[in-house]
Design a protein around this motif. Sequence first.
Motif, PDB file in Angstrom:
ATOM      1  N   MET A   1       0.540  -0.839   0.134  1.00  0.00           N
ATOM      2  CA  MET A   1       0.256  -0.022  -0.262  1.00  0.00           C
ATOM      3  C   MET A   1       0.884   1.229  -0.097  1.00  0.00           C
ATOM      4  O   MET A   1       0.384   2.264  -0.020  1.00  0.00           O
ATOM      5  CB  MET A   1      -0.576  -0.110   1.260  1.00  0.00           C
ATOM      6  N   LEU A   2       2.146   0.877   0.664  1.00  0.00           N
ATOM      7  CA  LEU A   2       2.899   2.450   0.747  1.00  0.00           C
ATOM      8  C   LEU A   2       2.894   2.848  -1.135  1.00  0.00           C
ATOM      9  O   LEU A   2       3.036   4.408  -0.883  1.00  0.00           O
ATOM     10  CB  LEU A   2       4.358   2.361   1.473  1.00  0.00           C
ATOM     11  N   LEU A   5       0.138   5.085  -2.145  1.00  0.00           N
ATOM     12  CA  LEU A   5      -0.295   6.519  -0.632  1.00  0.00           C
ATOM     13  C   LEU A   5       0.718   7.199  -1.024  1.00  0.00           C
ATOM     14  O   LEU A   5       0.329   8.657  -1.688  1.00  0.00           O
ATOM     15  CB  LEU A   5      -0.491   5.787   0.810  1.00  0.00           C
ATOM     16  N   ARG A   6       2.334   7.328  -1.293  1.00  0.00           N
ATOM     17  CA  ARG A   6       2.751   7.814  -2.093  1.00  0.00           C
ATOM     18  C   ARG A   6       2.773   8.644  -3.470  1.00  0.00           C
ATOM     19  O   ARG A   6       3.038   9.325  -3.453  1.00  0.00           O
ATOM     20  CB  ARG A   6       4.906   6.937  -1.479  1.00  0.00           C
ATOM     21  N   SER A   7       2.454   7.542  -3.930  1.00  0.00           N
ATOM     22  CA  SER A   7       2.493   8.325  -5.737  1.00  0.00           C
ATOM     23  C   SER A   7       0.684   8.763  -5.413  1.00  0.00           C
ATOM     24  O   SER A   7       0.765  10.323  -6.014  1.00  0.00           O
ATOM     25  CB  SER A   7       2.017   7.129  -6.296  1.00  0.00           C
ATOM     26  N   ASP A   8      -0.149   8.610  -4.495  1.00  0.00           N
ATOM     27  CA  ASP A   8      -1.217   9.020  -4.654  1.00  0.00           C
ATOM     28  C   ASP A   8      -2.260   9.162  -3.282  1.00  0.00           C
ATOM     29  O   ASP A   8      -2.879   8.292  -3.059  1.00  0.00           O
ATOM     30  CB  ASP A   8      -2.746   9.369  -5.157  1.00  0.00           C
ATOM     31  N   GLN A  42      -1.904   6.927  10.456  1.00  0.00           N
ATOM     32  CA  GLN A  42      -0.935   8.041  10.879  1.00  0.00           C
ATOM     33  C   GLN A  42       0.672   8.153  10.211  1.00  0.00           C
ATOM     34  O   GLN A  42       1.238   9.146  10.473  1.00  0.00           O
ATOM     35  CB  GLN A  42      -0.461   6.696  12.000  1.00  0.00           C
ATOM     36  N   TRP A  43      -0.148   6.727   8.874  1.00  0.00           N
ATOM     37  CA  TRP A  43       0.818   7.971   7.675  1.00  0.00           C
ATOM     38  C   TRP A  43       0.638   9.194   7.643  1.00  0.00           C
ATOM     39  O   TRP A  43       2.121   9.580   7.077  1.00  0.00           O
ATOM     40  CB  TRP A  43       1.028   6.322   6.788  1.00  0.00           C
ATOM     41  N   GLU A  47       4.334  10.381   7.419  1.00  0.00           N
ATOM     42  CA  GLU A  47       4.713  10.629   6.162  1.00  0.00           C
ATOM     43  C   GLU A  47       4.182  11.827   4.695  1.00  0.00           C
ATOM     44  O   GLU A  47       4.776  11.593   4.048  1.00  0.00           O
ATOM     45  CB  GLU A  47       5.634   9.043   5.746  1.00  0.00           C
ATOM     46  N   GLY A  48       3.336  11.750   5.158  1.00  0.00           N
ATOM     47  CA  GLY A  48       2.462  12.249   4.696  1.00  0.00           C
ATOM     48  C   GLY A  48       2.789  13.639   4.085  1.00  0.00           C
ATOM     49  O   GLY A  48       3.351  14.399   4.532  1.00  0.00           O
TER      50      GLY A  48
END
Length: 430
Positions: A1-2, A5-8, A42-43, A47-48
């Motif tokens: 999933m990371l 999430l990092r791409s969008d 939390q992510w 890191e968001g």
Amino acid sequence: MLPLLRSDPGLRAITLLGKLQETHPGEFPDSMRRTLERRVSQWRALEGPGKEVFFPQEHLPGAQGLSDFTDMGGLGITITGVPFAHRLYHFVLAFSHWEYACVVDGGESFEALSQGLQNALWQAGGCPREHRTDSLSAAFRNLQEQDDFTVRYAALLEHYGMVGTRNNRGRGHENGSVESSHRHLKEAIDQALMLRGHRDFAERAAYDGFVREVVMRRNRRNAAGFNVEREHLHDLPERRTTDFVEEEARVTRCGTFTVRGILYSAPSRLIGHRLRVRLYNDRLDCYLSGALVHSTQRGTRVPYGRGRALDYRHFIDALKRKPQAFRGLAFRDDLFPREAYRRTWEQLEARLAQREACKLMVGLLELAAHHGVEAILAERLDALLAAGKLPELEQLRHEFAPRQPQCPEVVVETPSAALYDTLLDDEVPV
């Protein structure tokens, strides 16, 4: 999933759970949703991407006033049982939260903004240094030329010595002082309607007064702050400035004229004349050779077709001479002043011959128009329809418009002049 999430980073946890269930059938039950939402939250915190920061502003007294429009369709207001689609013009002083509001049953036009703003300033007794609103292209969308409205608004600000600012498109929070007041004002009106017990008003003026009362009660709570801010407001000019636009319209042989796609009626004596029409937010004033000859409430546009704002009183004398014209009249349904008259016509048309039905309906409208019994006659018609009866015109005329008794004939007998000699003393020579 990371990687997803990092791409969008805008992906929601429920979307990610659906992706996992699709990729690994049977391994990720729906009960994991709350856990996944906590992990994603939390992510984002660790890191968001950064979030937008809202900067609280310190408002100085007399520095800023804000204008905006807010839709009132959700409150279910009706006028004589008919839903009343409208909005409020809302003005707020940022420091003291003193406010002004008025009912607008048209669009966010220049006339509505100009009239509402000037009413607010004169009621406050002064002008702030800055006037802030949302995108003016939306507020003035009824004008045909963008340059024209810019000149009008600039002239309005110059007349009152204010600097105009606007928030960015789609950034309602930048108008926060008035946006939050919208919610509180509508809640106050809604609560007052609940205490009132119903949401129907006999006429538009009654609803206007109701809104004013609610605003006045809210302003009493902010009286201390307003007393401070009032000392910092600039003085008003000697007079108001223009809060209308002018157009020309010719009254047709049907007794109607059209302004901005809305059909209005006029007294028949104006047929054939070209009128200079001043459009205000709430009314039209019609002038002929500089004289005010007709004034009427401003009509409202409809999504499809042409709106109509017709007054049955302008046609009733002509219809009395030609009652059979009523049945096929193109704008017949717009002549009924209240719902009771429309339902009465439906019953007359269904149960009587055409000639008799038209004559009776025109007689009822004449009775309402010439004797000022429109509202009370509507109540009587409702009662008759509920009982399954048709109205009897002569009986209603006798009840609501009784004939004045004739003046008695007074006969004055002129006495003979010789009778006055008896008043003279015999000793006085004649």
